[in-house]
Design a protein around this motif. Structure first.
Motif, PDB file in Angstrom:
ATOM      1  N   HIS A 143       7.147 -13.962   3.817  1.00  0.00           N
ATOM      2  CA  HIS A 143       6.158 -13.492   4.793  1.00  0.00           C
ATOM      3  C   HIS A 143       6.277 -12.000   5.072  1.00  0.00           C
ATOM      4  CE1 HIS A 143       4.777 -17.536   5.530  1.00  0.00           C
ATOM      5  NE2 HIS A 143       5.991 -17.939   5.896  1.00  0.00           N
ATOM      6  N   ILE A 144       7.469 -11.463   4.938  1.00  0.00           N
ATOM      7  CA  ILE A 144       7.678 -10.063   5.305  1.00  0.00           C
ATOM      8  C   ILE A 144       7.709  -9.138   4.085  1.00  0.00           C
ATOM      9  CG2 ILE A 144       8.955 -10.720   7.373  1.00  0.00           C
ATOM     10  CD1 ILE A 144      11.531 -10.051   5.930  1.00  0.00           C
ATOM     11  N   LEU A 145       7.385  -9.656   2.922  1.00  0.00           N
ATOM     12  CA  LEU A 145       7.423  -8.849   1.703  1.00  0.00           C
ATOM     13  C   LEU A 145       6.578  -7.584   1.807  1.00  0.00           C
ATOM     14  CD1 LEU A 145       8.480  -8.587  -1.176  1.00  0.00           C
ATOM     15  CD2 LEU A 145       6.527  -9.951  -1.957  1.00  0.00           C
ATOM     16  N   PRO A 146       5.335  -7.644   2.319  1.00  0.00           N
ATOM     17  CA  PRO A 146       4.546  -6.399   2.441  1.00  0.00           C
ATOM     18  C   PRO A 146       5.236  -5.366   3.325  1.00  0.00           C
ATOM     19  CG  PRO A 146       3.135  -8.319   2.695  1.00  0.00           C
ATOM     20  CD  PRO A 146       4.542  -8.826   2.709  1.00  0.00           C
ATOM     21  N   ALA A 147       5.848  -5.823   4.414  1.00  0.00           N
ATOM     22  CA  ALA A 147       6.531  -4.885   5.312  1.00  0.00           C
ATOM     23  C   ALA A 147       7.740  -4.256   4.630  1.00  0.00           C
ATOM     24  CB  ALA A 147       6.964  -5.605   6.587  1.00  0.00           C
ATOM     25  N   LEU A 148       8.447  -5.025   3.807  1.00  0.00           N
ATOM     26  CA  LEU A 148       9.592  -4.482   3.079  1.00  0.00           C
ATOM     27  C   LEU A 148       9.147  -3.451   2.053  1.00  0.00           C
ATOM     28  CD1 LEU A 148      11.754  -7.701   2.481  1.00  0.00           C
ATOM     29  CD2 LEU A 148      12.110  -5.903   4.172  1.00  0.00           C
ATOM     30  N   VAL A 149       8.015  -3.705   1.409  1.00  0.00           N
ATOM     31  CA  VAL A 149       7.475  -2.741   0.443  1.00  0.00           C
ATOM     32  C   VAL A 149       7.097  -1.447   1.150  1.00  0.00           C
ATOM     33  CG1 VAL A 149       5.584  -2.269  -1.144  1.00  0.00           C
ATOM     34  CG2 VAL A 149       6.698  -4.499  -1.163  1.00  0.00           C
ATOM     35  N   ASN A 150       6.462  -1.573   2.318  1.00  0.00           N
ATOM     36  CA  ASN A 150       6.087  -0.376   3.082  1.00  0.00           C
ATOM     37  C   ASN A 150       7.320   0.440   3.460  1.00  0.00           C
ATOM     38  OD1 ASN A 150       3.343  -0.882   3.040  1.00  0.00           O
ATOM     39  ND2 ASN A 150       3.347  -2.027   4.951  1.00  0.00           N
ATOM     40  N   GLU A 151       8.399  -0.240   3.814  1.00  0.00           N
ATOM     41  CA  GLU A 151       9.635   0.451   4.159  1.00  0.00           C
ATOM     42  C   GLU A 151      10.208   1.170   2.940  1.00  0.00           C
ATOM     43  OE1 GLU A 151      12.880   1.990   6.087  1.00  0.00           O
ATOM     44  OE2 GLU A 151      11.043   1.125   6.915  1.00  0.00           O
ATOM     45  N   SER A 152      10.100   0.546   1.769  1.00  0.00           N
ATOM     46  CA  SER A 152      10.584   1.178   0.541  1.00  0.00           C
ATOM     47  C   SER A 152       9.774   2.430   0.206  1.00  0.00           C
ATOM     48  CB  SER A 152      10.519   0.192  -0.628  1.00  0.00           C
ATOM     49  OG  SER A 152      11.330  -0.934  -0.388  1.00  0.00           O
ATOM     50  N   ILE A 153       8.462   2.357   0.410  1.00  0.00           N
ATOM     51  CA  ILE A 153       7.604   3.511   0.158  1.00  0.00           C
ATOM     52  C   ILE A 153       7.932   4.644   1.136  1.00  0.00           C
ATOM     53  CG2 ILE A 153       5.224   4.342   0.254  1.00  0.00           C
ATOM     54  CD1 ILE A 153       4.356   1.603  -0.799  1.00  0.00           C
ATOM     55  N   ALA A 154       8.136   4.275   2.405  1.00  0.00           N
ATOM     56  CA  ALA A 154       8.508   5.281   3.401  1.00  0.00           C
ATOM     57  C   ALA A 154       9.848   5.922   3.044  1.00  0.00           C
ATOM     58  CB  ALA A 154       8.575   4.640   4.786  1.00  0.00           C
ATOM     59  N   TYR A 196       3.253  10.981  -5.670  1.00  0.00           N
ATOM     60  CA  TYR A 196       2.085  10.100  -5.556  1.00  0.00           C
ATOM     61  C   TYR A 196       2.074   9.051  -6.665  1.00  0.00           C
ATOM     62  CZ  TYR A 196      -2.763   8.556  -5.354  1.00  0.00           C
ATOM     63  OH  TYR A 196      -3.888   7.779  -5.280  1.00  0.00           O
ATOM     64  N   VAL A 197       2.360   9.474  -7.884  1.00  0.00           N
ATOM     65  CA  VAL A 197       2.378   8.541  -9.023  1.00  0.00           C
ATOM     66  C   VAL A 197       3.460   7.473  -8.821  1.00  0.00           C
ATOM     67  CG1 VAL A 197       2.854   8.326 -11.487  1.00  0.00           C
ATOM     68  CG2 VAL A 197       1.391  10.171 -10.663  1.00  0.00           C
ATOM     69  N   ILE A 198       4.635   7.893  -8.382  1.00  0.00           N
ATOM     70  CA  ILE A 198       5.726   6.933  -8.158  1.00  0.00           C
ATOM     71  C   ILE A 198       5.323   5.927  -7.088  1.00  0.00           C
ATOM     72  CG2 ILE A 198       8.098   6.656  -7.376  1.00  0.00           C
ATOM     73  CD1 ILE A 198       8.717   9.413  -8.500  1.00  0.00           C
ATOM     74  N   VAL A 199       4.721   6.395  -6.007  1.00  0.00           N
ATOM     75  CA  VAL A 199       4.292   5.502  -4.927  1.00  0.00           C
ATOM     76  C   VAL A 199       3.233   4.527  -5.429  1.00  0.00           C
ATOM     77  CG1 VAL A 199       3.051   5.397  -2.730  1.00  0.00           C
ATOM     78  CG2 VAL A 199       4.898   7.045  -3.027  1.00  0.00           C
ATOM     79  N   MET A 200       2.288   4.996  -6.238  1.00  0.00           N
ATOM     80  CA  MET A 200       1.247   4.125  -6.761  1.00  0.00           C
ATOM     81  C   MET A 200       1.832   3.057  -7.685  1.00  0.00           C
ATOM     82  SD  MET A 200      -1.646   4.812  -5.410  1.00  0.00           S
ATOM     83  CE  MET A 200      -0.642   5.087  -3.928  1.00  0.00           C
ATOM     84  N   VAL A 201       2.815   3.440  -8.507  1.00  0.00           N
ATOM     85  CA  VAL A 201       3.476   2.471  -9.389  1.00  0.00           C
ATOM     86  C   VAL A 201       4.190   1.415  -8.551  1.00  0.00           C
ATOM     87  CG1 VAL A 201       5.322   2.158 -11.077  1.00  0.00           C
ATOM     88  CG2 VAL A 201       3.710   4.059 -11.329  1.00  0.00           C
ATOM     89  N   LEU A 202       4.901   1.859  -7.527  1.00  0.00           N
ATOM     90  CA  LEU A 202       5.610   0.930  -6.640  1.00  0.00           C
ATOM     91  C   LEU A 202       4.638   0.005  -5.922  1.00  0.00           C
ATOM     92  CD1 LEU A 202       8.254   0.010  -5.336  1.00  0.00           C
ATOM     93  CD2 LEU A 202       7.973   1.822  -3.642  1.00  0.00           C
ATOM     94  N   THR A 203       3.509   0.546  -5.478  1.00  0.00           N
ATOM     95  CA  THR A 203       2.506  -0.266  -4.783  1.00  0.00           C
ATOM     96  C   THR A 203       1.907  -1.314  -5.711  1.00  0.00           C
ATOM     97  OG1 THR A 203       1.964   1.619  -3.359  1.00  0.00           O
ATOM     98  CG2 THR A 203       0.370  -0.183  -3.454  1.00  0.00           C
ATOM     99  N   THR A 204       1.605  -0.922  -6.938  1.00  0.00           N
ATOM    100  CA  THR A 204       1.052  -1.866  -7.915  1.00  0.00           C
ATOM    101  C   THR A 204       2.032  -2.987  -8.211  1.00  0.00           C
ATOM    102  OG1 THR A 204      -0.241  -0.092  -8.938  1.00  0.00           O
ATOM    103  CG2 THR A 204       0.100  -2.095 -10.236  1.00  0.00           C
TER     104      THR A 204
END
Length: 217
Positions: A143-154, A196-204
């Motif tokens: 359930h918290i996977l999106p929040a963990l991804v956001n923390e990784s991006i931050a 930006y590219v690294i963040v987009m790769v991580l988001t994908t």
């Protein structure tokens, strides 16, 4: 704008990606593991332990990350005599800081799991440890996977702060190019594009992982 003047410095700039990714990965792992432990501490029924978790989170969330980084890097040699490497100081600081935020996310995920499942596990004679790590935590993490991804991006974007203590990451290399060529705009723009590219790769990657997790439900 004349990017041709720094074309020879682009490989030097790109080499900073490995440093940035290494730092981000190590900090994310440290923050995640300590975040789980901190979340369990906060929901502990042993009050002094829970107070420690709350106090820890309050301190790391209430003070600037850059100040924490300076304290670890500059104060450690003074207090212990150990000349801590810049990258090591950065990983420790960001791991400790990230854990404070991740612990709140994980704690919320644990509390969101239906209490009926805990009661069912207890009625089956499953130990509290087994119930937490085999039943509750796996569901909470989904359930918290999106929040963990956001923390990784931050964490990845905040990694630019490590350049202030001499870690030769992407931003630090852009600053070196800037000082050598007297061009401010071009090196920084290239650094921004790399992040930006690294963040987009991580988001994908995160979106694909999310869809895969949903299919497994």
């Amino acid at each position: 704008m004349d990017f041709g003047q720094i074309s020879g410095d682009i490989p030097f700039l790109l080499n900073g990606i490995l440093v940035t990714l290494e730092f981000t990965l190590l900090s994310a792992i440290a923050g995640f593991l300590w975040g789980i432990g901190l979340a369990l501490i906060k929901i502990s029924k042993f009050k002094p332990l829970a107070w420690f978790g709350i106090g820890y989170t309050s301190i790391f969330r209430g003070t600037p990350l850059l100040v924490q980084l300076y304290l670890v890097y500059f104060a450690t040699p003074e207090l212990t005599g150990y000349s801590i490497p810049a990258l090591q100081a950065a990983v420790i600081t960001f791991g400790l800081n990230s854990a404070a935020y991740i612990s709140e996310v994980i704690r919320g995920g644990i509390l969101a799991v239906d209490k009926g499942q805990r009661e069912a596990a207890m009625s089956l004679g499953i130990s509290k440890r087994g119930m937490m790590f085999d039943i509750v935590l796996p569901q909470a993490l989904k359930h918290i996977l999106p929040a963990l991804v956001n923390e990784s991006i931050a964490l990845l974007k905040d990694s630019t702060l490590v350049s202030t203590i001499g870690v030769v990451d992407v931003l630090r290399r852009a600053q070196v190019i800037q000082s050598n060529t007297y061009l401010a705009f071009e090196p920084l723009i290239l650094a921004a594009v790399i992040y930006y590219v690294i963040v987009m790769v991580l988001t994908t990657f995160a979106r694909r992982l999310e869809r895969r997790v949903r299919r497994s439900d």
